[in-house]
Design an enzyme around this catalytic site. Structure first.
Site, PDB file in Angstrom:
ATOM      1  N   LYS A  22       0.036  10.776   0.653  1.00 39.54           N
ATOM      2  CA  LYS A  22      -0.941   9.673   0.690  1.00 39.54           C
ATOM      3  C   LYS A  22      -0.397   8.465   1.450  1.00 39.54           C
ATOM      4  CE  LYS A  22      -1.345   6.812  -3.005  1.00 39.54           C
ATOM      5  NZ  LYS A  22      -1.220   5.379  -2.677  1.00 39.54           N
ATOM      6  N   ASN A  23       0.800   8.051   1.085  1.00 37.03           N
ATOM      7  CA  ASN A  23       1.300   6.797   1.655  1.00 37.03           C
ATOM      8  C   ASN A  23       1.782   6.941   3.100  1.00 37.03           C
ATOM      9  OD1 ASN A  23       0.578   5.553  -0.653  1.00 37.03           O
ATOM     10  ND2 ASN A  23       2.634   5.417  -1.519  1.00 37.03           N
ATOM     11  N   CYS A 117      -2.958  -6.943  -8.308  1.00 36.08           N
ATOM     12  CA  CYS A 117      -3.293  -5.616  -8.799  1.00 36.08           C
ATOM     13  C   CYS A 117      -2.940  -5.563 -10.271  1.00 36.08           C
ATOM     14  CB  CYS A 117      -2.639  -4.529  -7.961  1.00 36.08           C
ATOM     15  SG  CYS A 117      -1.034  -4.007  -8.494  1.00 36.08           S
ATOM     16  N   ARG A 122       1.550  -8.719  -5.939  1.00 36.36           N
ATOM     17  CA  ARG A 122       1.628  -7.965  -4.688  1.00 36.36           C
ATOM     18  C   ARG A 122       1.172  -8.782  -3.473  1.00 36.36           C
ATOM     19  NH1 ARG A 122      -0.210  -1.934  -5.217  1.00 36.36           N
ATOM     20  NH2 ARG A 122       1.220  -1.728  -3.469  1.00 36.36           N
ATOM     21  N   ASP A 305       7.389   4.485  -7.557  1.00 37.32           N
ATOM     22  CA  ASP A 305       6.199   5.325  -7.766  1.00 37.32           C
ATOM     23  C   ASP A 305       6.464   6.514  -8.685  1.00 37.32           C
ATOM     24  OD1 ASP A 305       4.652   3.674  -6.258  1.00 37.32           O
ATOM     25  OD2 ASP A 305       4.728   4.890  -4.441  1.00 37.32           O
ATOM     26  N   ARG A 397      -7.277   8.710  -6.947  1.00 36.02           N
ATOM     27  CA  ARG A 397      -6.879   7.959  -5.748  1.00 36.02           C
ATOM     28  C   ARG A 397      -5.660   8.601  -5.097  1.00 36.02           C
ATOM     29  NH1 ARG A 397      -5.909   1.829  -6.516  1.00 36.02           N
ATOM     30  NH2 ARG A 397      -5.442   2.213  -4.334  1.00 36.02           N
TER      31      ARG A 397
END
Ligand code: EPU
Length: 418
Positions: A22-23, A117, A122, A305, A397
């Site tokens: 994803k990232n 968030c 952030r 993460d 997500r």
């Protein structure tokens, strides 16, 4: 709103294919805006965040297709839009990646400022600092970043702290700048290096790939991308932790062991057996994990993460563990939820002290962000009895069909729509 019903405890067994990262794919999709024509990105995962980035690109005038085989084509021939609206940015902060490419290509951009968030402020100050260094004029008006420039100019950009997003943003903008940009203290996460390699293949001269000093020779034009996204190291780590939490025996197929060294080290210290052969990794959990101390750091350190997932494993450990998050000191919204399973966790600033309990108990809990939710699924699979996890849109997500894939490994997990 969907929820998951999990019945535990379960022991996972089998093989699971790891998806594209994803990232890595989110900045790559934004980078397609640097070129005119059809970019092709293979191994693109089917995720809610990828859909959000597709919607943003479409709004900017690109035509985007995402094939069943994961191949995404982004045709920017008619992409003339320059605005990323609040409605999209507020659902995904990574929409900010549109700023650099729009500014570099169109010489102006209007991008909504992301808000805070769930687990902290952030900020995006480093993104803006870097764009200004490259010669952009930035004004903040009514919640929007209004940026404009003549052609961006190569410059030295020194980051006071390492930022994945600000580094990727600067690389993209510098690719079309006039002259050379040097980025110091660049993030060296594999997702940044993937972007660098993709842009090198598009004709941008970039030196120092994989190091903290990048030198980017701006080009007059960038060719459309032809790139295959790296495997998702966080998804792989999450499934490895899922094996570790409940004495499972899971083989991760199509992963990059070199990207997972810190996660492997911690899991091994917790009593998990890991064997790597090429792009396959067999992960076998012990009956009860051993306590370990974990500190999150920039790559190649242990990733923030993976913090919630490793904490879920350690909730069942024999002994007392600590987990310290040095990247996001407030990223602990999963802690009160894990306590609902009977976990014994004390929070002291950015340090969690976890006294392992022998058995967790199923409970109704709430997902708060992508990784916190996957930590809750892990705890639920290890827990005795029934768990309901609310607000699973967070997990969609970042994880592709997680419940189907966990079911294929033997988990009892159902998605229920209210
Ligand atoms: N920071 C600033 N100013 C900035 C940007 C960052 O102070 O302008 C600070 C942050 O507050 C943080 C540190 O720098 O303390 C590092 O943040 P970074 O910029 O590296 O994070 P990011 O680019 O916003 C990406 C991932 C996150 C992941 C972090 C850290 C994407 C789309 N997101 O965020 O992933 O946690 O790097 O590795 O790549 C996730 O996938 O669930 C996720 C949150």
């Amino acid at each position: 709103m969907d929820k998951f019903i999990v019945n535990g405890p379960t022991r996972l067994e089998g093989t699971i294919e790891i998806s594209g990262a994803k990232n890595a794919v989110l900045p790559l999709m934004a980078a397609a805006l640097l070129a005119r024509g059809e970019s092709i990105i293979e191994n693109t995962p089917r995720l809610r965040d990828v859909n959000t980035m597709m919607r943003l690109l479409e709004l900017l005038g690109a035509r985007v297709e995402h094939g069943e085989d994961g191949t995404m084509t982004i045709d920017t021939s008619d992409a003339s839009g320059v605005e990323a609206p609040y409605e999209l940015v507020r659902t995904m902060r990574a929409s900010i990646y549109a700023l650099g490419p729009l500014l570099a290509f169109h010489k102006r951009a209007r991008v909504s400022m992301p808000g805070g968030c769930a687990w902290g402020p952030r900020p995006i100050d480093l993104h803006l600092m870097a764009m200004e260094k490259l010669g952009a004029n930035i004004e903040l008006e009514h919640g929007y970043i209004n940026a404009s420039c003549d052609r961006l100019k190569g410059a030295e950009v020194v980051f006071p702290i390492s930022s994945v997003g600000a580094t990727a943003q600067t690389i993209m903008a510098a690719s079309l700048a006039d002259g050379t940009t040097v980025i110091r203290n660049a993030a060296i996460e594999p997702e940044v290096t993937d972007l660098v390699e993709a842009l090198i293949n598009c004709g941008v001269g970039i030196g120092g790939a994989g190091t903290a000093t990048l030198e980017i020779e701006g080009a007059d034009s960038v060719a459309p991308l032809r790139h295959r996204v790296i495997p998702d190291r966080i998804e792989a780590g999450t499934f490895a932790a899922a094996a570790a939490v409940g004495a499972g025996d899971v083989t991760l197929a199509g992963c990059r062991a070199d990207h997972l060294a810190a996660v492997v080290q911690v899991l091994e210290a917790s009593g998990t057996t890991i064997e790597t052969e090429g792009d396959r990794m067999r992960v076998r959990g012990s009956d009860r994990p051993t306590a370990v101390d974990v500190v999150t750091r920039e790559y190649p350190g242990f990733p923030t993460d993976m913090q919630a997932q490793i904490m879920a494993v350690l909730c069942r450990a024999n002994g007392t563990s600590t987990v310290k998050d040095t990247i996001y000191p407030d990223r602990f919204t999963h802690v009160p939820e894990l306590r609902r399973f009977g976990a014994d966790i004390r929070l002291d600033g950015n340090l969690a002290v976890i006294r392992g309990v022998e058995q967790l108990q199923g409970a109704p809990v709430m997902a708060t962000d992508i990784r916190a939710s996957s930590g809750l699924i892990l705890a639920a699979m290890a827990a005795e009895g029934r768990t309901e996890i609310l607000r699973v849109y967070h997990i969609d997500r970042g994880y592709q069909r997680i419940e189907e894939r966990l079911r294929a490994l033997g988990a009892s997990i159902e998605r229920v729509s209210d």
